[in-house]
Scaffold this active site. Structure first.
Site, short mmCIF file in Angstrom:
data_model
loop_
_atom_site.label_atom_id
_atom_site.label_comp_id
_atom_site.label_asym_id
_atom_site.label_seq_id
_atom_site.Cartn_x
_atom_site.Cartn_y
_atom_site.Cartn_z
N ASP A 70 20.32 -7.75 7.01
CA ASP A 70 20.51 -7.22 5.66
C ASP A 70 19.41 -7.78 4.76
OD1 ASP A 70 21.28 -6.40 3.16
OD2 ASP A 70 23.15 -7.55 3.11
N MET B 103 0.84 -1.20 0.00
CA MET B 103 0.00 0.00 0.00
C MET B 103 0.88 1.25 0.00
SD MET B 103 -2.90 1.21 2.76
CE MET B 103 -1.70 1.79 3.96
N ASP C 215 12.09 -1.72 6.16
CA ASP C 215 13.37 -2.42 6.00
C ASP C 215 13.19 -3.72 5.22
OD1 ASP C 215 14.75 -0.52 7.52
OD2 ASP C 215 14.47 -1.63 9.39
N LEU D 287 18.71 2.40 4.75
CA LEU D 287 19.15 2.89 6.06
C LEU D 287 18.74 1.91 7.16
CD1 LEU D 287 18.27 6.69 5.89
CD2 LEU D 287 20.55 5.67 5.95
N ASP E 263 16.57 7.50 9.70
CA ASP E 263 15.44 7.17 8.83
C ASP E 263 14.16 7.74 9.43
OD1 ASP E 263 13.43 6.06 7.31
OD2 ASP E 263 14.26 4.03 7.32
#
Length: 321
Positions: free
Chosen positions: A304, A57, A289, A297, A247
């Protein structure tokens, strides 16, 4: 053969083995276009079928330098994957967005000649890929939901039940989506932030699951069926809301996550993100993330995202998908 000749032969082989490739940015109106000039350096992520990505979204494929799946498609292509990044309405119901994705998947199948695709959807994109797999299971090899509110989001419940967003606010969100489309060059979609948020509520997600139950756990926090109608189902999600003080979206996710009683990524609860085989539901990631948004960031202790996608592509490859 001398050492010098061996070295030269090695350099020639390396140069010939590295192939230039691109990933594809797709939309309903204009088909797909190549993005990037990427050297293929291995076959670690070389799946049998193309990888097709579906955003969440308020999402997009790419706007100027801001890439929704920041660095992930490039990394996968470098490992041998064929990657297609789709664009649907930023704000609309699960069914409308699913139908828009279905059109693009059918185009990708036709253009590539592939028998099937591997679908990967983030957040509301998880509903979209379930819609496509439900309608054309014979053309889908796998479905992977990433941070998707399979059983709904309490944050969406809060918005729909309290009426905290006025018609003006909904209109502003729709207008914002229109601006994103303008810069993205993806054509024009009708937008409805109200429909989108309602679809992600507990009630809306339950109604969607009634139509597309494949892979959804039947218990509160269990795993779903690993395979339905020949389609493999997977999921993963995160539970760390604050991962980088630089962030600005972390502040928002930190606040919205307070309205979710269980561990969460800021918008989706740990158990709600379960679909099919739960690869992991507590990665050190927040909701954005999970797609490496905001230029990747994150702090040094966070997961990761690129490594997670890379490992999963290899998993699909080893499964013959």
């Amino acid at each position: 053969m001398t050492i010098k000749k061996i070295a030269i032969a090695s350099l020639v082989f390396t140069a010939s083995a590295a192939q230039a490739a691109s990933y594809q940015l797709c939309n309903v109106s204009n088909g797909c276009r190549s993005e990037g000039n990427i050297n293929v350096t291995s076959n670690y992520t070389q799946t049998k079928y193309p990888l097709v990505f579906a955003h969440g979204m308020a999402g997009f494929s790419k706007v100027s330098v801001l890439d929704y799946w920041y660095g992930i498609p490039k990394d996968l292509v470098a490992g041998g994957s064929k990657v297609y990044v789709t664009q649907v309405a930023s704000f609309e119901s699960s069914e409308v967005r699913g139908e828009q994705l279905l059109k693009q998947v059918q185009d990708i199948l036709a253009v590539t000649g592939a028998a099937k695709v591997n679908l990967m959807g983030h957040s509301h994109g998880g509903h979209s890929i379930r819609y496509v797999a439900g309608l054309i299971p014979n053309r889908v090899a796998s479905v992977t939901a990433i941070g998707s509110p399979v059983k709904g989001s309490p944050v969406a419940d809060l918005v729909t039940q309290t009426g905290v967003l006025s018609p003006i606010a909904y209109g502003a969100l729709n207008a914002l989506a229109g601006i994103i489309e303008l810069f993205n060059g993806t054509g024009s979609f009708d937008q409805s932030a109200k429909n989108s948020i309602a679809s992600l509520s507990t009630k809306g997600s339950a109604a969607f699951t009634a139509k597309f139950p494949q892979g959804v756990p039947t218990t509160a926090c269990g795993q779903g069926a690993a395979s339905v109608n020949g389609v493999k189902y997977y999921s993963w999600g995160g539970t760390k809301r604050l991962t980088n003080v630089l962030d600005p979206t972390d502040v928002l996710l930190g606040a919205t996550g307070l309205f979710i009683s269980e561990s969460n990524d800021g918008l989706v609860g740990q158990c709600s993100n379960h679909l099919g085989v739960v690869l992991r539901d507590d990665y050190s990631m927040n909701h954005l993330d999970e797609v490496n948004l905001m230029f990747g960031l994150r702090d040094i202790f966070s997961t990761d995202p690129k490594s997670v996608y890379r490992s999963h592509a290899n998993r699909l490859k080893l499964a013959g998908l």
